[in-house]
Motif scaffolding. Sequence first.
Motif, PDB file in Angstrom:
ATOM      1  N   UNK A 166       0.820  -1.234  -0.232  1.00 47.05           N
ATOM      2  CA  UNK A 166      -0.095  -0.027   0.151  1.00 47.05           C
ATOM      3  C   UNK A 166       0.875   1.220   0.044  1.00 47.05           C
ATOM      4  N   UNK A 167       0.277   2.189  -0.502  1.00 39.89           N
ATOM      5  CA  UNK A 167       1.108   3.700  -0.576  1.00 39.89           C
ATOM      6  C   UNK A 167       0.005   4.573   0.216  1.00 39.89           C
ATOM      7  N   UNK A 168       0.408   4.838   1.498  1.00 39.13           N
ATOM      8  CA  UNK A 168      -0.118   5.906   2.368  1.00 39.13           C
ATOM      9  C   UNK A 168      -0.212   7.177   1.977  1.00 39.13           C
ATOM     10  N   UNK A 169      -1.351   7.772   1.813  1.00 39.69           N
ATOM     11  CA  UNK A 169      -1.418   9.389   1.752  1.00 39.69           C
ATOM     12  C   UNK A 169      -1.418  10.042   3.043  1.00 39.69           C
ATOM     13  N   UNK A 170      -0.672  10.914   3.239  1.00 43.59           N
ATOM     14  CA  UNK A 170      -0.539  11.482   4.665  1.00 43.59           C
ATOM     15  C   UNK A 170      -0.521  13.021   4.444  1.00 43.59           C
ATOM     16  N   UNK A 171      -1.200  13.928   5.318  1.00 41.72           N
ATOM     17  CA  UNK A 171      -1.039  15.410   5.021  1.00 41.72           C
ATOM     18  C   UNK A 171      -1.211  16.179   6.414  1.00 41.72           C
ATOM     19  N   UNK A 172      -0.813  17.395   6.385  1.00 41.83           N
ATOM     20  CA  UNK A 172      -0.936  18.237   7.617  1.00 41.83           C
ATOM     21  C   UNK A 172      -1.595  19.718   7.011  1.00 41.83           C
ATOM     22  N   UNK A 173      -2.540  19.931   7.818  1.00 35.95           N
ATOM     23  CA  UNK A 173      -2.997  21.469   7.345  1.00 35.95           C
ATOM     24  C   UNK A 173      -2.382  22.669   8.155  1.00 35.95           C
ATOM     25  N   UNK A 174      -2.459  23.755   7.706  1.00 36.85           N
ATOM     26  CA  UNK A 174      -2.162  25.055   8.486  1.00 36.85           C
ATOM     27  C   UNK A 174      -2.689  24.972  10.063  1.00 36.85           C
TER      28      UNK A 174
END
Length: 183
Positions: A166-174
């Motif tokens: 699997x390729x895991x999508x991660x993010x952080x918002x301001x």
Amino acid sequence: MPHLVGTRIILREYQWEDLPHIREWVNDYEITNNLHDVFLFPNTVYETESFLKKMIEGTSESKGFVIADKAALSYIGQIDLHHIDYRNRNAVLGIVIGKKDYWGMGYGQEAITLLEHFVFNTLNLNRLELDVYEYNERAYNSYLKCGFKEEGRMRQKLFRDGRYWDVIKMSILKKEYEELFCK
């Protein structure tokens, strides 16, 4: 871009003197196995020089920094922003610690935290995202410590070492960054 100064590191501009340090890792499977498919085939000196030339001249669509030891300014790795979208206020993070002696010591986390501050407070972006491979647990845990959240998985998108991952999508918002680090 200006230098970004941390406790143990400085994020500085790319320099021609970084070429031998980059060449040390670009064909090291233990490092490149966690990176983009551009490293599936051996990376030639010409390809490395071309990348470095674009970063130095500012002609690459990607923008970024060398992660350097604060005292000596010596190369540790790289942290870059790809697909910068100023209209929608987002970018994709890419990072590599090319010196294995610095693995597991928090240098990547320090670099990411410095870059997050720059991205959210200087560039005024709203979202920073990345992809991480499911087998790269050290990076995944590091991203969590830097405030990234898992958004989803692209199931069995990556084929490495004879199997699908699997390729895991991660993010952080301001807003999330401010809640974690700006109190």
